[in-house]
Design a protein around this motif. Structure first.
Motif, short mmCIF file in Angstrom:
data_model
loop_
_atom_site.label_atom_id
_atom_site.label_comp_id
_atom_site.label_asym_id
_atom_site.label_seq_id
_atom_site.Cartn_x
_atom_site.Cartn_y
_atom_site.Cartn_z
N ASN B 127 1.10 -1.02 -0.16
CA ASN B 127 -0.05 0.50 -0.01
C ASN B 127 0.95 1.18 -0.08
OD1 ASN B 127 -1.44 2.34 1.43
ND2 ASN B 127 -3.00 1.24 0.96
N ARG B 129 0.16 4.77 0.02
CA ARG B 129 -0.04 5.32 1.29
C ARG B 129 0.26 5.66 2.58
NH1 ARG B 129 -3.67 9.66 3.42
NH2 ARG B 129 -5.26 9.07 4.85
N ARG B 130 0.60 4.16 3.04
CA ARG B 130 0.81 3.33 4.07
C ARG B 130 2.80 3.53 4.13
NH1 ARG B 130 -1.35 -1.78 4.34
NH2 ARG B 130 -3.53 -0.47 5.54
N LEU B 131 2.73 2.94 2.38
CA LEU B 131 4.70 3.15 2.78
C LEU B 131 4.94 4.71 2.73
CD1 LEU B 131 5.54 0.88 0.10
CD2 LEU B 131 6.16 0.55 2.29
N ARG B 132 4.49 5.60 2.27
CA ARG B 132 4.35 7.20 2.41
C ARG B 132 4.19 7.94 3.52
NH1 ARG B 132 1.38 11.93 2.27
NH2 ARG B 132 -0.71 11.01 0.42
N LEU B 133 3.60 7.48 3.84
CA LEU B 133 3.21 8.01 6.10
C LEU B 133 4.70 7.41 6.39
CD1 LEU B 133 -1.02 8.31 5.75
CD2 LEU B 133 0.86 9.72 5.30
N ARG B 137 11.48 6.12 1.70
CA ARG B 137 11.49 6.24 0.58
C ARG B 137 11.74 5.56 -0.32
NH1 ARG B 137 15.85 9.41 -0.17
NH2 ARG B 137 15.54 9.05 -2.16
N LEU B 138 12.82 4.33 -0.24
CA LEU B 138 13.34 3.57 -0.74
C LEU B 138 12.01 2.28 -0.87
CD1 LEU B 138 16.06 3.04 -2.67
CD2 LEU B 138 16.51 1.33 -0.21
N PHE B 140 9.13 2.79 -1.09
CA PHE B 140 8.12 3.20 -1.72
C PHE B 140 8.02 3.09 -3.10
CE2 PHE B 140 5.68 6.49 -3.48
CZ PHE B 140 4.43 6.99 -3.42
N GLU B 141 9.61 3.82 -2.93
CA GLU B 141 9.90 3.91 -4.90
C GLU B 141 10.40 2.17 -5.28
OE1 GLU B 141 10.52 6.31 -6.60
OE2 GLU B 141 10.76 4.89 -8.95
#
Lengths: 106, 174
Positions: B127, B129-133, B137-138, B140-141
């Motif tokens: 998910n 959104r969860r990773l962004r929150l 960064r790594l 997420f990417e």
């Protein structure tokens, strides 16, 4: 999250070719053998063992591998020049979901 | 006991079939337009401009929205999985019908594994959104890139076999 030091997308056309070929072979083998099990072994129908189903499977496998590869290349912007699109820099506000009290991020 | 339930459900066969068809349509098409006209153009822009921060910002926003866009599809799929076997059981179908055997093989062996991965990348470990929150960064990417590969691989297959499954169910050619 916009820094350019992030890892580059590691897959490319050679991987796409490999994925398309092997996955097409795998899917067609699975479907062909599955049909033999369900129709011949379970229900005793012998027509599935004839040359026509085998030929259709072979042709379908080759077509799918080719189509799959070309589709991936198309989706991943590997075909075409991209001249059909222009990038315009704008200052915008992007809507984000609001945090609801008591609810975790979903 | 099971026979009694089946007899009770039998008159409702066409109603179950209607629910099944609605769910199949929602599963196949609910995200198609957003995929073709939003996600693909944005990701193509990113693939042609992989380090442009503004393009990356838009890509991140689009893929996070995509995790939500597939909600309808992911509500519909369990309905398909329940109503399909129910139709099979209530009507007394069996795998002697080649069209049905092929359809079942496609759903169980191709669509089900794809959807299990899709649930994971949309709602669970993948998910965005969860990773962004979380500020990773790594992760997420890597997840965005992995999700894009997943979509590259599965979009053609869903289109080809989704169409085939509907054709088999409607025409019953074999």
């Amino acid at each position: 999250m916009n820094e350019p030091d992030l890892p580059a997308f590691p897959w490319g056309p050679r991987d796409y070719r490999r994925f398309a070929n092997w996955l097409s072979v795998g899917i067609h083998l699975y479907l062909y053998l599955g049909m033999i099990v369900l129709l011949y072994l379970v229900n005793g129908q012998t027509w599935i063992l004839g040359w026509k189903p085998a030929a259709i499977t072979l042709v379908s496998g080759v077509l799918l591998a080719r189509l799959w590869y070309r589709w991936m290349m198309q989706l991943d912007a590997r075909y075409g020049s991209g001249r059909g699109w222009e990038l315009w820099s704008r200052r915008v506000k992007l809507p984000e979901r609001a945090e609801r009290p008591g609810a975790g991020p979903t | 006991m099971l026979e009694a339930v089946r007899d009770w459900l039998a008159p409702g066969y066409l109603y179950i079939k209607a629910v099944h068809l609605f769910a199949v349509m929602a599963w196949i098409w609910s995200a198609a337009a957003a995929f073709a006209y939003i996600l693909v153009p944005v990701f193509k822009a990113w693939r042609r401009n992989p380090t442009d921060p503004e393009v990356i910002e838009l890509r991140n926003w689009a893929i996070e929205r995509w995790d939500q866009i597939v909600d309808y599809e992911h509500i519909a799929f369990p309905v398909v999985l329940v109503s399909g076997p129910l139709l099979y059981w209530v009507a007394g179908w069996n795998t002697a019908s080649a069209w049905l055997a092929l359809k079942l093989l496609i759903v169980v062996g191709i669509f089900l594994p794809i959807e299990i991965i899709d649930y994971y990348v949309s709602y669970f470990g993948g998910n965005k959104r969860r990773l962004r929150l979380r500020g990773d960064r790594l992760a997420f990417e890597r997840t965005v890139q992995w999700h894009w590969l997943f979509l590259l691989l599965t979009a053609p297959i869903i289109m080809v076999f989704g169409t085939l499954v509907v054709f088999l169910a409607v025409v019953k050619p074999l």
